[in-house]
Design a protein around this motif. Structure first.
Motif, PDB file in Angstrom:
ATOM      1  N   TYR A 108     -91.889 -55.738 -63.412  1.00  0.00           N
ATOM      2  CA  TYR A 108     -91.110 -56.952 -63.088  1.00  0.00           C
ATOM      3  C   TYR A 108     -91.970 -57.934 -62.299  1.00  0.00           C
ATOM      4  O   TYR A 108     -91.993 -59.137 -62.583  1.00  0.00           O
ATOM      5  CB  TYR A 108     -89.877 -56.549 -62.269  1.00  0.00           C
ATOM      6  CG  TYR A 108     -88.966 -57.697 -61.893  1.00  0.00           C
ATOM      7  CD1 TYR A 108     -87.980 -58.154 -62.753  1.00  0.00           C
ATOM      8  CD2 TYR A 108     -89.100 -58.323 -60.648  1.00  0.00           C
ATOM      9  CE1 TYR A 108     -87.139 -59.207 -62.397  1.00  0.00           C
ATOM     10  CE2 TYR A 108     -88.273 -59.372 -60.285  1.00  0.00           C
ATOM     11  CZ  TYR A 108     -87.291 -59.808 -61.162  1.00  0.00           C
ATOM     12  OH  TYR A 108     -86.471 -60.854 -60.804  1.00  0.00           O
ATOM     13  N   ILE A 109     -92.712 -57.410 -61.330  1.00  0.00           N
ATOM     14  CA  ILE A 109     -93.567 -58.261 -60.487  1.00  0.00           C
ATOM     15  C   ILE A 109     -94.713 -58.844 -61.327  1.00  0.00           C
ATOM     16  O   ILE A 109     -95.040 -60.032 -61.222  1.00  0.00           O
ATOM     17  CB  ILE A 109     -94.092 -57.449 -59.279  1.00  0.00           C
ATOM     18  CG1 ILE A 109     -92.928 -57.148 -58.326  1.00  0.00           C
ATOM     19  CG2 ILE A 109     -95.208 -58.197 -58.556  1.00  0.00           C
ATOM     20  CD1 ILE A 109     -93.232 -56.113 -57.252  1.00  0.00           C
ATOM     21  N   ALA A 110     -95.310 -57.995 -62.180  1.00  0.00           N
ATOM     22  CA  ALA A 110     -96.408 -58.469 -63.039  1.00  0.00           C
ATOM     23  C   ALA A 110     -95.907 -59.559 -63.980  1.00  0.00           C
ATOM     24  O   ALA A 110     -96.599 -60.556 -64.230  1.00  0.00           O
ATOM     25  CB  ALA A 110     -96.992 -57.292 -63.828  1.00  0.00           C
ATOM     26  N   ASN A 111     -94.698 -59.383 -64.476  1.00  0.00           N
ATOM     27  CA  ASN A 111     -94.118 -60.366 -65.395  1.00  0.00           C
ATOM     28  C   ASN A 111     -93.916 -61.717 -64.704  1.00  0.00           C
ATOM     29  O   ASN A 111     -94.175 -62.768 -65.295  1.00  0.00           O
ATOM     30  CB  ASN A 111     -92.793 -59.836 -65.943  1.00  0.00           C
ATOM     31  CG  ASN A 111     -92.212 -60.788 -66.974  1.00  0.00           C
ATOM     32  OD1 ASN A 111     -92.862 -61.079 -67.968  1.00  0.00           O
ATOM     33  ND2 ASN A 111     -91.034 -61.298 -66.723  1.00  0.00           N
ATOM     34  N   MET A 112     -93.481 -61.683 -63.434  1.00  0.00           N
ATOM     35  CA  MET A 112     -93.314 -62.944 -62.701  1.00  0.00           C
ATOM     36  C   MET A 112     -94.646 -63.667 -62.571  1.00  0.00           C
ATOM     37  O   MET A 112     -94.732 -64.887 -62.751  1.00  0.00           O
ATOM     38  CB  MET A 112     -92.767 -62.663 -61.293  1.00  0.00           C
ATOM     39  CG  MET A 112     -91.275 -62.619 -61.221  1.00  0.00           C
ATOM     40  SD  MET A 112     -90.686 -62.655 -59.510  1.00  0.00           S
ATOM     41  CE  MET A 112     -91.363 -61.153 -58.855  1.00  0.00           C
ATOM     42  N   ALA A 113     -95.690 -62.912 -62.271  1.00  0.00           N
ATOM     43  CA  ALA A 113     -97.022 -63.529 -62.118  1.00  0.00           C
ATOM     44  C   ALA A 113     -97.483 -64.118 -63.451  1.00  0.00           C
ATOM     45  O   ALA A 113     -98.055 -65.216 -63.490  1.00  0.00           O
ATOM     46  CB  ALA A 113     -98.014 -62.494 -61.608  1.00  0.00           C
ATOM     47  N   GLU A 114     -97.215 -63.397 -64.548  1.00  0.00           N
ATOM     48  CA  GLU A 114     -97.602 -63.908 -65.875  1.00  0.00           C
ATOM     49  C   GLU A 114     -96.867 -65.205 -66.194  1.00  0.00           C
ATOM     50  O   GLU A 114     -97.431 -66.123 -66.768  1.00  0.00           O
ATOM     51  CB  GLU A 114     -97.276 -62.867 -66.957  1.00  0.00           C
ATOM     52  CG  GLU A 114     -98.325 -61.779 -67.070  1.00  0.00           C
ATOM     53  CD  GLU A 114     -97.832 -60.616 -67.922  1.00  0.00           C
ATOM     54  OE1 GLU A 114     -96.940 -60.825 -68.774  1.00  0.00           O
ATOM     55  OE2 GLU A 114     -98.330 -59.497 -67.700  1.00  0.00           O
TER      56      GLU A 114
END
Ligand code: RP5
Length: 174
Positions: free
Chosen positions: A150-156
């Protein structure tokens, strides 16, 4: 985990008028597959109902309670005073004071009874659910991996939006 499983996190609100805000918390819990329940009670208008709910929560298998209310918002604190479960409070803008009243009422708990107070409104409701997920993820590796994703997706998403607006990668080397 499916939604029909016994609820692990509850989302409690002080009025049906709080639903559009508190729905944000339910949406996040659903995204992470956390069995949850929505409950309506009021510290002021239905104190006995609130007490019964708080006192029975742990025995019913709930692990975390998210409580949102506006105005002189005592719901989270009153629940926290009647359970040992962690309570996450969400102040809601329901009066001409724009949620500052609810924020202070929820936040300024006397020493001994903690309420983890989030931001006012929808961001607070969303973060309350994310905080609940983080707590549960301490003892659940699958959930922990979902939170990483979820956190990685926000950064992407920020990277993509940055490229589309500025025409560059966020990397200093590009
Ligand atoms: C609080 O009073 C509720 O949580 C709500 O935010 C606020 C106003 O309630 P209603 O008059 O809209 O029912 O107890």
């Amino acid at each position: 985990m499916k939604k029909k499983d016994a609820p692990v996190v509850s989302v409690v609100m002080g009025s049906d008028s709080d639903l559009p805000v508190m729905q944000e918390a339910v949406n996040i819990l659903d995204v992470f597959g956390i069995p949850n329940e929505l409950y309506l009670t009021s510290a002021h208008r239905a104190p006995q109902r609130t007490t019964v709910y708080a006192e029975e929560a742990a025995a019913r298998g709930l692990k975390i309670i998210i409580a949102g209310a506006g105005a002189a918002a005592h719901l989270a604190g009153v629940i926290a005073s009647q359970t040992t479960l962690p309570v996450i409070g969400v102040p809601i803008a329901a009066t001409s004071l724009g949620g500052l009243d609810a924020m202070l009422s929820t936040l300024q708990m006397p020493g001994g009874i903690p309420v983890a107070t989030m931001a006012i409104g929808k961001a607070g409701a969303k973060n309350a659910a994310l905080m609940a997920v983080r707590i549960l993820a301490l003892t659940d590796k699958t959930l922990s991996k979902k939170m990483d994703a979820y956190i990685a997706n926000m950064a992407e998403e920020i990277e993509k939006k940055g490229k589309s607006i500025c025409g560059k990668s966020s990397s200093l080397k590009s």
